[in-house]
Structure formats: C-alpha cells, structure tokens
Scaffold this active site. Structure first.
Site: not given
Ligand SMILES: NC(=O)c1ccc[n+]([C@@H]2O[C@H](COP(=O)([O-])OP(=O)(O)OC[C@H]3O[C@@H](n4cnc5c(N)ncnc54)[C@H](OP(=O)(O)O)[C@@H]3O)[C@@H](O)[C@H]2O)c1
Length: 427
Positions: A45, A105, A129, A187, A190, A201, A205, A302
């Site tokens: 960005k 996802k 994946e 971390g 969010e 989320d 998945k 991660g």
C-alpha cells in the site's frame, strides 16, 4: 539452473515470512523444486513504510499493473487479505495465465467458486494451503493424502486467537476481557478482535474444510456461528467439575447425506487430545473410514508457519506446471443438504439463575421432561441475594427440544436468567 519469478501482493506478516523462507531455505528449495525462486515485484500500500525486512526498495510497487503486465512473473502470491481488491487481482492474474497462491480464507470461502472456475478456464493453478490453520497441511492432506477416505467428521480448533483467550481464562482463571487484552498485547488478537472472537474467521476456515472434505460447495451463510464472548470463568469452572474443557470448535459431520456445520464454544472431555491443544495452537481432528482417527496439530498462524504453507504451494506449482492437467478436485462437487440446527443432536450444559425457592428445580426438570430432554446431572450452587445457580447436563437430545424447553423456562416467574448454554461433544 531454471529460474522462476513470483509477484508478491503484500509484505505484511505472511509476506515477510515468505521472503524470509525463500532466503533461508534457498538451497533446499532449489533442490526440491528444480527452480531458483525469485521475487520479481512486491505490491504494497505504501512503499515508504518502514519495514523490518531487508527488501530492496526498487522491487516494491504500489501499482498492481507492474506485476500483472510483467510476463516474466509466472506466479502471483496474494497475501494482502480482504475481499477487494485481492479477488479482482487474482482473477486478473489468472486471465494473464499466472498461477495463484493465496492464504486469504475470506476470499477462498466466499469467492472460491469464481476463483476455481476461472483457474480451470484459464488452465492455471490455484493453491490455498495457508488459508486454513496456517502451517498445518490440512488442505493438501484432504485433497491428496486422504483422498482414499470417506470423511465422516472433521472437528477443529481453527482459530489461534480464541484458543489463546480460552486457554488463559482456564489456566489463569481470568475473565474474557482480561484474556483478550493479553492476547492483544502479545499480538495474537487485532485491535478490532470481532472476526476472531465472534468466530467469523473460524467460519471461513470451516467453509473451506467442509467443501474439500465432503466434495461440495458450502455457502458460508449456512454455517451456524457463535463466538466466545459469553463464556464466563464460572462456566469454565463447572466444565472442569464435569470433566470437560471449553474450546471454540468447528464441527463438520455427515449423516444420511446431510451436513452439520457449526462453530461454537464446546465442552470437550478433558482427556481428549483436542482438550490439550493450548495457547495459540490449532488442531484438526478427523475420522476417515479407512484411516480412522487422525489429528494434525501445529501453528495456525504467524509469519513463518503460514509462510511455510505458502512456499509449499509455490513448490507444488513448480512441480506440476509442466503437466497438462492439474485441477483434479474440480467439477465433481455435489449439492449437500445442510442440517437445520434444530435437528442437530448434542449433549448440553445449561446454566440458569433462579430464585432460591422450593420447587424451582422440580418445575424446570418437568419442563425438560415434557420436551423429551433427559437430564444426566444437575448441580445447585451458591446463595447470593436470594438467587442460586442451577447447572444441568443433558443426555443427547435435539437442539429443537432444548430451545422449546428454554422458552418455557424463561416464562417461569422463578427463573431469573438463562446464563449460558454450551454444547458438549463427547468425542
Ligand atoms: N497473519 C497470519 O498469521 C495469517 C495466517 C493465515 C492466513 N493469513 C492470511 O494471509 C493474508 C495476509 O495476512 P497478513 O497478516 O500478512 O496481513 P497484513 O500484515 O495486514 O499485510 C497486508 C499486506 O498487504 C498490503 N496491502 C493491503 N491492502 C493493499 C492494497 N489495497 N494495495 C496494496 N497493498 C495492500 C499491505 O501493504 P503495507 O505493508 O504497505 O501496509 C501489507 O503489506 C490474509 O488474507 C490473512 O487472512 C494470515
């Protein structure tokens, strides 16, 4: 030596992971893929943003067309996230005959159809994946290694943030709010944690997993979703007393041609391997009619774990790109009926605050009886301002019967509040 150029869309967490892996494992990747994998351009960005990876500034761009129109770039690796412009860029890339790798996802779950159809039409590969459970190779697992099986059920801890929060709440006996703050400080969560804690989320998945495991196309909106914000430390304590641990599970089961698709907090027997998946780890437990029980466990997010899945996909493309056909999983999907939640059968934990008066337990038990809900155990605890907690564990019963009972209990003068209802999976 052959060289292949890729275009990276995004240099955030996963983008950096891909950059690092291509550098640290270059020799192995050359040996294993037959190609020296070079990053031709990286779309970001803001090219002036300070970055903690040593990427030459001249390969950064803010203009996607520099990647699209560069015919020396054969593979686009989409790691921007979000629906648009990510989906548009992937479709445009395929139309320019570029293969695509993505870890997105949301895009795969909601636009998978158009992405897969376009990849087929254009004769390019689409690999994803990294989109489910980060470094755990579940997608290749389902598409390739487990292809000999009829999959009977897939049950997963597929969101690391909520697993971290529930682990902290269980181990440190702290509230959801405190555990969320810790997850944000580390971390793992969010600033706006909605997508994780409200289980959006995990639904994306689960949608991808169910489509692959059951040869169908699942609409994300047909998946039942319940997040973890209503799980209280007291529920975790009761769960422990009954021999369970609370996890956010994604559950897919097939029976009589119907699919059960649900994501919700669930009590899992404390001796089951899923109960011992802690912190931000993910795990997917499945039953195949040939392989039997199988569990995959690892890092679900991660930079390096997800980068591992993404680079694995790049190598798969390099290994297959000389072949004439590479989309064997496409085109045979069947529509499957999704079971209505009222028809789902489970055991239930139900916590109700009632007035501390004689006969209340009897009234509630009789309501359950009238609705064919049989009670396995009941605990009555606490005396605080005339109120007590009643906790019921039911035998296996239809969710519809539970809902009818709850409506009738709510109408009782002596029932103050239905505090929580948590499904139990006796795995
Ligand atoms: N993080 C994980 O552990 C993880 C695990 C599994 C899957 N995923 C998936 O992987 C994808 C990437 O996640 P992430 O955590 O790496 O994201 P991220 O840290 O937010 O990075 C996004 C990157 O994309 C760039 N970008 C975003 N929008 C753009 C736009 N409109 N035009 C140009 N560049 C744009 C950003 O540029 P700037 O750097 O200039 O801001 C940034 O480099 C997502 O789909 C996510 O769901 C992530």
């Amino acid at each position: 030596m052959k060289e292949v150029k890729i275009g990276l869309l995004g240099l955030g967490n996963v983008g950096k992971g891909v950059w690092k892996i291509l550098d640290m494992n270059r020799e192995e990747l050359i040996k294993r893929s037959g190609y020296d994998i070079k990053i031709g351009k990286i779309l970001v960005k803001d090219i002036n943003k300070k970055r903690d990876v040593d990427v030459p500034k001249e390969i950064l761009t803010e203009d996607f067309n520099e990647i699209l129109e560069d015919d020396s770039i054969e593979i686009i690796v989409e790691l921007m996230g979000g629906l648009e412009p990510a989906v548009d860029y992937m479709l445009k890339g395929m139309k320019r005959k570029k293969h695509i790798v993505t870890a997105n996802k949301m895009a795969v779950a909601t636009k998978g159809n158009i992405l897969l159809e376009t990849s087929k039409k254009e004769g390019v590969m689409l690999y994803y994946e990294g989109s489910v459970a980060g470094g755990i190779p579940i997608i290749h697992g389902l598409k390739d290694n487990l292809v000999a099986n009829k999959i009977e059920e897939v049950i997963g801890i597929i969101n690391g943030t909520t697993n971290y929060i529930l682990t902290k709440m269980t181990q440190d006996k702290i509230s959801f709010e405190e555990a969320l703050k810790e997850a944000q400080a580390k971390g793992y969560a969010e600033a706006d944690p909605t997508s994780d804690v409200e289980a959006f989320d995990a639904v994306y998945k689960l949608c991808i997993l169910s489509s692959l495991a059951f040869d169908t196309i699942v609409n994300v909106n047909s998946i039942y979703r319940e997040g973890i914000t209503n799980v209280k430390p007291i529920d975790i304590e009761y769960a422990k007393e009954f021999g369970y641990v609370i996890k956010l599970l994604g559950v897919i089961k097939e029976s009589n041609g119907e699919l059960e698709l649900r994501v919700h907090p669930t009590m899992v027997p404390s001796a089951h391997p899923l109960a011992n998946v802690n912190d931000s780890f993910n795990a997917i437990f499945l039953k195949g009619n040939a392989v039997g029980d199988l569990m995959l466990y690892g890092r679900g997010a991660g930079e390096l774990p997800t980068g591992s899945a993404v680079v694995g996909d790049i190598v798969s493309i390099l290994r297959n790109k000389e072949k004439s056909s590479y989309y064997p999983h496409l085109g045979n999907e069947e529509d499957k009926k999704i079971k209505d939640m009222q028809e789902v059968e489970c055991e239930y934990y139900i916590r109700i605050t009632v007035k501390d008066k004689p006969g209340v337990l009897g009234e509630i038990s009789s309501i359950f009886g009238k609705n064919n809900v049989s009670i396995l155990s009941v605990i009555q605890k606490g005396k605080r301002e005339e109120q007590v907690s009643l906790v019921f564990i039911t035998h296996n019963t239809l969710e519809g019967n539970i809902n009818k009972s709850i409506e009738m209990i709510k109408a009782l003068d002596d029932a103050e509040k239905i505090e929580n209802i948590i499904r139990i999976e006796n795995l």
